[in-house]
Design a protein around this motif. Structure first.
Motif, PDB file in Angstrom:
ATOM      1  N   ILE A 169     -57.495 -26.665 -32.978  1.00 36.97           N
ATOM      2  CA  ILE A 169     -56.161 -27.106 -32.338  1.00 36.97           C
ATOM      3  C   ILE A 169     -56.532 -28.071 -31.218  1.00 36.97           C
ATOM      4  O   ILE A 169     -57.262 -27.912 -30.427  1.00 36.97           O
ATOM      5  N   SER A 170     -55.468 -28.949 -31.254  1.00 32.23           N
ATOM      6  CA  SER A 170     -55.288 -29.783 -29.957  1.00 32.23           C
ATOM      7  C   SER A 170     -54.154 -29.657 -29.365  1.00 32.23           C
ATOM      8  O   SER A 170     -53.172 -28.674 -29.667  1.00 32.23           O
ATOM      9  N   PHE A 171     -53.837 -30.612 -28.420  1.00 31.11           N
ATOM     10  CA  PHE A 171     -52.429 -30.492 -27.811  1.00 31.11           C
ATOM     11  C   PHE A 171     -52.167 -31.803 -27.150  1.00 31.11           C
ATOM     12  O   PHE A 171     -52.922 -32.691 -26.910  1.00 31.11           O
ATOM     13  N   LEU A 172     -50.783 -31.894 -26.940  1.00 30.00           N
ATOM     14  CA  LEU A 172     -50.312 -33.117 -26.446  1.00 30.00           C
ATOM     15  C   LEU A 172     -49.317 -32.847 -25.201  1.00 30.00           C
ATOM     16  O   LEU A 172     -48.248 -32.224 -25.338  1.00 30.00           O
ATOM     17  N   GLU A 173     -49.922 -32.924 -24.116  1.00 25.96           N
ATOM     18  CA  GLU A 173     -49.170 -32.596 -22.779  1.00 25.96           C
ATOM     19  C   GLU A 173     -48.478 -33.731 -22.083  1.00 25.96           C
ATOM     20  O   GLU A 173     -47.438 -33.938 -21.544  1.00 25.96           O
ATOM     21  N   ASN A 174     -49.430 -35.039 -22.151  1.00 30.03           N
ATOM     22  CA  ASN A 174     -49.234 -36.069 -21.359  1.00 30.03           C
ATOM     23  C   ASN A 174     -48.995 -37.298 -22.291  1.00 30.03           C
ATOM     24  O   ASN A 174     -49.626 -37.624 -23.042  1.00 30.03           O
ATOM     25  N   LYS A 175     -47.594 -37.759 -22.201  1.00 30.43           N
ATOM     26  CA  LYS A 175     -47.219 -39.147 -22.957  1.00 30.43           C
ATOM     27  C   LYS A 175     -48.321 -40.048 -23.127  1.00 30.43           C
ATOM     28  O   LYS A 175     -48.399 -40.609 -24.293  1.00 30.43           O
ATOM     29  N   LYS A 176     -49.096 -40.245 -22.246  1.00 31.59           N
ATOM     30  CA  LYS A 176     -50.269 -41.377 -22.139  1.00 31.59           C
ATOM     31  C   LYS A 176     -51.181 -41.161 -23.377  1.00 31.59           C
ATOM     32  O   LYS A 176     -51.786 -42.033 -23.856  1.00 31.59           O
ATOM     33  N   TYR A 177     -51.219 -39.996 -23.885  1.00 30.86           N
ATOM     34  CA  TYR A 177     -52.189 -39.490 -25.170  1.00 30.86           C
ATOM     35  C   TYR A 177     -51.602 -39.789 -26.448  1.00 30.86           C
ATOM     36  O   TYR A 177     -52.125 -39.384 -27.383  1.00 30.86           O
ATOM     37  N   LEU A 178     -50.289 -40.342 -26.582  1.00 34.26           N
ATOM     38  CA  LEU A 178     -49.437 -40.589 -27.792  1.00 34.26           C
ATOM     39  C   LEU A 178     -50.130 -41.293 -28.815  1.00 34.26           C
ATOM     40  O   LEU A 178     -50.172 -40.953 -29.974  1.00 34.26           O
ATOM     41  N   SER A 179     -51.024 -42.250 -28.192  1.00 35.79           N
ATOM     42  CA  SER A 179     -51.623 -43.242 -29.206  1.00 35.79           C
ATOM     43  C   SER A 179     -52.834 -42.341 -29.803  1.00 35.79           C
ATOM     44  O   SER A 179     -52.993 -42.578 -31.090  1.00 35.79           O
ATOM     45  N   ASP A 180     -53.417 -41.371 -29.191  1.00 33.64           N
ATOM     46  CA  ASP A 180     -54.446 -40.542 -29.816  1.00 33.64           C
ATOM     47  C   ASP A 180     -53.826 -39.661 -30.842  1.00 33.64           C
ATOM     48  O   ASP A 180     -54.266 -39.237 -31.742  1.00 33.64           O
ATOM     49  N   LEU A 181     -52.719 -39.334 -30.773  1.00 30.26           N
ATOM     50  CA  LEU A 181     -51.868 -38.262 -31.348  1.00 30.26           C
ATOM     51  C   LEU A 181     -51.831 -38.816 -33.169  1.00 30.26           C
ATOM     52  O   LEU A 181     -52.006 -38.064 -34.061  1.00 30.26           O
ATOM     53  N   LYS A 209     -42.633 -34.009 -32.082  1.00 27.25           N
ATOM     54  CA  LYS A 209     -43.130 -33.346 -33.329  1.00 27.25           C
ATOM     55  C   LYS A 209     -43.295 -34.392 -34.296  1.00 27.25           C
ATOM     56  O   LYS A 209     -44.088 -34.374 -35.273  1.00 27.25           O
ATOM     57  N   ASN A 210     -42.462 -35.206 -34.373  1.00 25.01           N
ATOM     58  CA  ASN A 210     -42.122 -36.214 -35.536  1.00 25.01           C
ATOM     59  C   ASN A 210     -43.371 -37.346 -35.292  1.00 25.01           C
ATOM     60  O   ASN A 210     -43.428 -38.092 -36.480  1.00 25.01           O
ATOM     61  N   GLU A 211     -43.970 -37.402 -34.314  1.00 29.00           N
ATOM     62  CA  GLU A 211     -45.112 -38.466 -34.105  1.00 29.00           C
ATOM     63  C   GLU A 211     -46.326 -37.813 -34.733  1.00 29.00           C
ATOM     64  O   GLU A 211     -47.363 -38.649 -34.795  1.00 29.00           O
ATOM     65  N   LEU A 212     -46.451 -36.633 -35.013  1.00 27.02           N
ATOM     66  CA  LEU A 212     -47.645 -35.818 -35.876  1.00 27.02           C
ATOM     67  C   LEU A 212     -48.092 -36.523 -37.119  1.00 27.02           C
ATOM     68  O   LEU A 212     -47.173 -36.893 -37.756  1.00 27.02           O
ATOM     69  N   PRO A 213     -49.320 -36.613 -37.246  1.00 27.39           N
ATOM     70  CA  PRO A 213     -49.839 -37.093 -38.763  1.00 27.39           C
ATOM     71  C   PRO A 213     -49.275 -36.044 -39.740  1.00 27.39           C
ATOM     72  O   PRO A 213     -49.178 -34.897 -39.359  1.00 27.39           O
ATOM     73  N   SER A 214     -49.118 -36.464 -41.080  1.00 29.84           N
ATOM     74  CA  SER A 214     -48.385 -35.658 -41.934  1.00 29.84           C
ATOM     75  C   SER A 214     -49.398 -34.289 -42.061  1.00 29.84           C
ATOM     76  O   SER A 214     -48.842 -33.173 -42.535  1.00 29.84           O
ATOM     77  N   ASN A 215     -50.713 -34.283 -42.056  1.00 28.70           N
ATOM     78  CA  ASN A 215     -51.515 -33.340 -42.548  1.00 28.70           C
ATOM     79  C   ASN A 215     -51.726 -32.322 -41.168  1.00 28.70           C
ATOM     80  O   ASN A 215     -52.745 -31.712 -41.488  1.00 28.70           O
TER      81      ASN A 215
END
Lengths: 319, 319, 319
Positions: free
Chosen positions: A34-46, A61-67
């Motif tokens: 499991i990972s996490f997104l707290e800070n927008k600056k990591y959106l590219s990693d998402l 939530k819609n930025e997540l990869p499909s799997n």
């Protein structure tokens, strides 16, 4: 642990029974983590994450990869803190195998050695040393008195660790609640130390939050140095007395840090860089083989020029 | 101890048999305690003192409140040093009750626990920890290996103290003689640590000269931090790696100290203050919620402006 | 060890069977010791050396005094590293006399004391203290818990050493090979501490490469201080929290070092000098009784003037 049971523990909605083995950054997580997104600056990693699931706010939530499964939470970092506790190992193992001590090794009196630990040949463990659970120490290494090595760390061959030094204490990590409480991010990673490393006395090297704080082969570290969680100290680097490193900073090979200098978090320092004493590194250094000084940091020759200007300013004034 | 007998020990004149239980500052002393006036800047405290007696030079004896006894001495601070020794507790208690260990607590091998000490429930004391005499440790606290806790300190519930950290070592206090000798001010106070406090590895927190060095609830302290005698670290404050605090400085709640920053003695820092890394605080900060930087200290935005000016100075020169 | 046999071990040519007892600097070596010339700036020391032999490059061999033997090597400092290993004492002595403990001294549980060590009268050794081989501790000295004292060090009368402090860890010394490996200079000297010295908690004082790191009588050292190999801290000096000293720096008597200040290597600081907090001393200070500040260092009054100028610069700008 199934994702369902984790979600239940953390009061989140989820409907998947995939098996989860731990937590990790967006970049490094596998499909069992499991990972996490707290800070927008990591959106590219998402977008590129391979994580099995991610703690995330409704908004992204819609930025997540499909799997990758979304675990919707108002406070991703607080959810991560809760998760880290679920995967925290015991402070002290009560079960497990008795430590294995290699040939020709010396264990002095008042040494504690944990379960499932493996000590190499020709090792010296001096009085008051604490060697926790599930540790590996290579051949021909000397651990001086009153050194503490926390569980799960690994130390290579031909190392010397001087008295009072602590390897693997918890990194400084916590999530904030709205009402001003700090919730610990359990530091479930470790410290791995390569071969031919010498570490001075009363130095502290924290274990990683996930994965490893890494001290590569041939590194020399002096006394009273602070190395925070998830740092990497590159091969052959020289860290002099009372230097400090904030979390996740990466030194490439053969970096030299002058005494009482510091490095802010999440930076990278190019190979063969020299940092002068008392400097503070606040940006990544990309060009190798240069010397830097001051706080904020500037090229060493610029710093010298600045001192010249300051001198002239002072002289002019006294006329 | 009667005042008469104390005066006799210190070769001072006195004619009172009131009972004296210790020493304290002018502000805090009760009528059973002795205080001192060495520095004129505390004259205002003198007028309001409730001390039973005060070490004082001939010059200022008439400034004393009527119900406080003057102990006339050429060197009040040296007399205080002598007094502090009379009230110093033993380094190691030889008599007293065996320590009480709460339910479900773990005491590993090679742990030393002193007399009259009380350990709560669900506590973990790891190998090499030294828990001195007359200490109280709350429930659910973890003391990692090779931690030293000096006598008389108290630690709350749910605390974590990492390896190699020292709680309650002597504050750095001594009086000077004319011929260049230093006479120790025995540090007869203690350290009190609240609930839910986490302290990193190889940190040093000194005991108070009188009363307590205080770490309030919820504080987080990183590695290799130095906290001198009689400091107060306010609730929820965050002290990052290698910070240092001189004696008697007071941080209000939720102060954040950047790495390698320092605070001079006898200052007060307002709530929700942020101090940038490597800064030096030399004056009290009265306005809450501001960010500061540099040495000497200035507002962070001023410091940024200064860096801009320095950059322009350097650019101009190179033309 | 004969010079012949040493040369053979290090793959150097030599034809002399004089007896060699150790290694030393050009200045201090006797005719039974080997020294080295790595850096041209020590050529003046070469002419006057009394060393029995010197590691030296072909280029400078004719500069040697007539009764000193040249050991020709491409890399004198690497040869020295090899030599230092030949003379390094054992990490732990297995043979030797049981320690002698003086009258009325207290040795608590979990204390380790090495071979050939002599402890004075009225000494207190607290739990977890490690007192290595061949150590002398004077009368009436207190060693607090979890202190480590490495082999061969000497400590005077009436000293107090607080918890977690390390005396005699290896100095930070190594020679570089062409292919980026570091070869340890074994630190075969010791630390000698005078009488009436108090040292705070978690401080590190390194042993000398040759001869002694010296802490003279009456010195006061605070917590988390780093003192490198071959330093001399002069009589009555006061070293406050988190100061650092690089190798071979010499403080004369009654120097005061402000908190978090540092001193570069091979400097000398005049008597009664005061160094302000956070300063960095990079040049020797020859005139006594002055106060200095800043980094680079300047007179304290100049530093104050500089701060005034900076303030005016900032004010001017905001108009």
């Amino acid at each position: 642990m199934t994702l369902n049971s984790i979600a239940k523990e953390l009061n989140l909605d989820c409907n998947s029974d995939i098996n989860i083995t731990g937590l990790n950054t967006l970049k490094d997580a596998s499909n069992c983590e499991i990972s996490f997104l707290e800070n927008k600056k990591y959106l590219s990693d998402l977008k590129d994450t391979k994580a099995g699931a991610v703690f995330i706010t409704e908004e992204f939530k819609n930025e997540l990869p499909s799997n990758t499964i979304a675990l919707i939470t108002e406070h991703p970092y607080l959810s991560l803190a809760g998760l880290s506790k679920l995967f925290a190992p015991k402070v002290v193992e009560t079960a497990g195998k008795k430590a294995v001590i290699g040939q020709n090794s010396t264990v002095m009196e008042n040494v504690s050695i944990g379960k499932n630990t493996i000590i190499g040949n020709d090792v010296t463990l001096m009085s008051g040393a604490f060697i926790g659970d599930n540790i590996t120490i290579g051949n021909n290494t000397i651990i001086y008195p009153n050194v503490t090595i926390y569980r799960d760390c690994t130390i290579g061959d031909d190392c010397i660790i001087h008295a009072g030094t602590v390897i693997g204490s918890d990194g400084f990590g916590f999530a904030h609640t709205k009402d001003g409480k700090y919730i610990k991010i359990y530091q479930n990673g470790n410290v791995t130390i390569g071969n031919d490393v010498e570490i001075g006395s009363n130095t502290s090297i924290d274990r990683a939050a996930f994965k490893s704080t890494i001290i590569e082969d041939g590194v020399r570290i002096d006394n009273l140095v602070h190395i925070a969680h998830n740092c990497v100290i590159g091969r052959g680097s020289i860290i002099t007395g009372q230097c400090g490193f904030a979390g996740s900073s990466v030194l490439k090979e053969y970096v030299i840090m002058g005494a009482q200098s510091g490095v802010a978090g999440h930076l990278e320092i190019a190979p063969f860089t020299t940092i002068s004493a008392k400097s503070g590194v606040t940006k990544s250094i990309k060009e190798p083989k240069k010397q830097w000084a001051g706080f904020p940091l500037m090229e060493h020759r610029t710093w010298l020029k600045l001192q010249g200007k300051i001198n002239r300013l002072l002289t002019k004034d006294s006329k």
